[in-house]
Design an enzyme around this catalytic site. Sequence first.
Site, PDB file in Angstrom:
ATOM      1  N   ASP A  92      -3.742  -3.944   0.405  1.00  0.00           N
ATOM      2  CA  ASP A  92      -3.890  -2.627  -0.227  1.00  0.00           C
ATOM      3  C   ASP A  92      -2.561  -1.885  -0.292  1.00  0.00           C
ATOM      4  OD1 ASP A  92      -4.057  -2.293   2.671  1.00  0.00           O
ATOM      5  OD2 ASP A  92      -4.627  -0.209   2.308  1.00  0.00           O
ATOM      6  N   GLU A 186      -5.435  -1.245   5.160  1.00  0.00           N
ATOM      7  CA  GLU A 186      -4.484  -0.921   6.231  1.00  0.00           C
ATOM      8  C   GLU A 186      -3.949   0.490   6.068  1.00  0.00           C
ATOM      9  OE1 GLU A 186      -0.583  -0.553   8.271  1.00  0.00           O
ATOM     10  OE2 GLU A 186      -1.050  -0.291   6.152  1.00  0.00           O
TER      11      GLU A 186
HETATM   12 ZN   LIG Z   1       2.191  -1.420   5.084  1.00  0.00          ZN
END
Ligand SMILES: [Zn+2]
Length: 426
Positions: A92, A186
Amino acid sequence: MPSVRAATIPNLPPVVRRFVQYVQIDTQSDPDAETTPSTKKQLDLSRLLFSQLEDLGLDAHLDEHGYVYATIPSTLDDGAAIPTLGLVAHVDTSPDEPGGPVQPFIHTDYQGDVIALPGDPSVTLDPDRQPALSDHVGHDLITSDGTTLLGSDDKAGVAVLMQLAEMLTDDDTPRPEIRLLFTVDEEIGRGVDKLDRERFGADVAYTVDGGGVGGIYAETFNAAEAVVTVEGVTVHPGYAKDIMVNAVRVLAELIAALPADEGPATTEDRAGYFYPHKITHGETGRAAVKILLRDFEDDGMARRKALVQRLADEAVERHSARVSVEINDSYQNMLRYIEASDPRTVSFAEAAARAIGIEPERRLVRGGTDGARLSEQGIPTPNLFTGGHDFHSRFEWNTVQNLQTSLDFVRALVRHWGEHGAAQSS
Ligand SMILES: [Zn+2]
């Protein structure tokens, strides 16, 4: 110095070709969504990685959350004597800036000047503001067109690990068994929430998600949050003398007593801070604040907690208000877990950097990482450089040369574990 749409350049090194392919897939995560992954579009990249890994003949798995797992077998007969090595990157990109469609551009042979990005010339790369640019004269810079972030964080890590996987398919230099892991979400702090640790199966690991070349990140803050709640006494203000206790005033005084030179905007490097970041109640009868406490040292964190408690005690004395303090630890400096379980994760990374002629530099993470959570769970997981700079911005950049260096580094690291990993002393 020409700025060229990256997709039109024929002879890019393979790791850069992958990078250019991956950044064009919009994988922005969304902190307001409760699903995993938080955005379906992250699966577009997860699916691609899964099929590319399968095409390489690797045992790969894509789970329902979008995590991709793959195993690269050891080349050693006694591979089991060496810790299984996990290598992690996240698919992401940050929700802080537009995430796509990303149009990567390459600016060849950078000369240290200011570059206006082609899609929005108000967005510039400027060495006055971004001093690391001055260390990259002669590099081929990679940026977005200026209307989006680039997403080097962490497509650089993804590209490096995927290219590594391809290179290792016909490479029999010594290496332990490797477990690749590509996570989702994340950037919104949920990168390992749905991790299947058994399937991951790593004994030691690295996140390939760091900044400028040479950086090895093994220390995070100790982090805690204090909630201070003041209970006041309400009464008609015209007849309140010696009766009213105004929780708003008591709380404001307490916040003002936090040292101003120990805030996020006044500290850097190893200095910790107090960060009153949210007033959750603000009425005469009740006022409350949430204060983030950050410190690399244990005794520093203890001092911060004690100060909040002391300010609360003083408020009780001065105002006969009722004040409660609740402090919860959020995460710990991961260095303690790394040192307790396998400090070679850091020294081997330093050795691998030197092996390719890079001077390693231990850097601090003024925040948390997924590696911190893995380390706390017993898998020591420092973070490694990817060569990228100015993450989460529209002037984010990496370079062709840095991506290649990052790949060479991770490859040297794998080899170092293969050659030296069996002699565990702790
Ligand atoms: Zn990162």
